[in-house]
Design an enzyme around this catalytic site. Sequence first.
Site: not given
Lengths: 206, 136
Positions: B37, B107
């Site tokens: 990402c 994350c």
Amino acid sequence: MPTCWKCGQETSARFCPHCGAIQPPASNYFDFFELPPRLHLDTSDLEHRFYALSRQLHPDLFSRKSEQEKAYSTDASAVLNDAYRTLRDPLRRAEYVLSQNGLEIGEQQSKNVPPELLEEVFELNMALEELRAGDADAVAPLEAAARKFQGMQDEIDAGLDAAFAAYDAAPGKAALDAIRALLNRRRYIRNLLRDVEAALAAKATA
Amino acid sequence: MAYSDKVLDHYNHPRNVGSLDKSDPTVGTGMVGAPECGDVMKLQLKVNDHSGVIEDAKFKTFGCGSAIASSSLATEWLMGKTVNEALQIKNTAIVQELALPPVKIHCSVLAEDAIKAAISDYKQKQTSRQRETATA
């Protein structure tokens, strides 16, 4: 050689040459299009193949056939669309070849990112954040940053082009590793470019 | 996709944003990234020389809301822990606390990686420091 599911005779074609029945689609995208697994490919040739196959495989053509044939035409149409979308875009094509070789650009890959790249991207982000927080005077430096990131992206793209040629000439892990490193770098630069463009758009409307 | 209230809270009011002196021998710095990402996360911690307890932690993350919230939460949890206790922080606990959806689990992994990287940097500094005192 594989045999036809319907008549049992040998076939490696999309349609059995003996009974004409549609065969289950190849799962590999290059095999599906009957193309060599190269990273440089002729996209207009790919497009022609896509339209020709769309006409041959469309489920409407199989509405009066057996359930098995209907199912294979649906499967083949799905693979056709996925394969075309993946192979026509050079970046997705490269990611596909990497994944086929067990080298996903997946999650949890931080160990594969060189620390210098992280440092560089972090610093670029910090600089961009400062510019964004600045007043209207920051437009010129933001534009300069946009040009800089665009230049970096162009450089990566040129590098990828050369790396694709290297892979096509000598496919192997070394060539794929080089491509993966460039694709990783490109994602970071692409994000920076996206952020700086968004910042410029926000300044323009402010 | 909707963020949970806890993610939004950390995103809107991130705790402990900033940096510590990288050259301080009691400071460990971890810099990690997720090419998928394009996120980059820097996490630093400062260990008290006498007690061995983490007395300060700072972070700076460029990425999505979940990445910011994960690292913000990580700094909160680090403070007051010993280095060994800090190594026990698991990404799954971050996922639970922030109610992260499956697509955002990476994350939390990034935050755990950042903690580990910061501690390993700190330990490395301590070893070279001991070596220097030994030879001095």
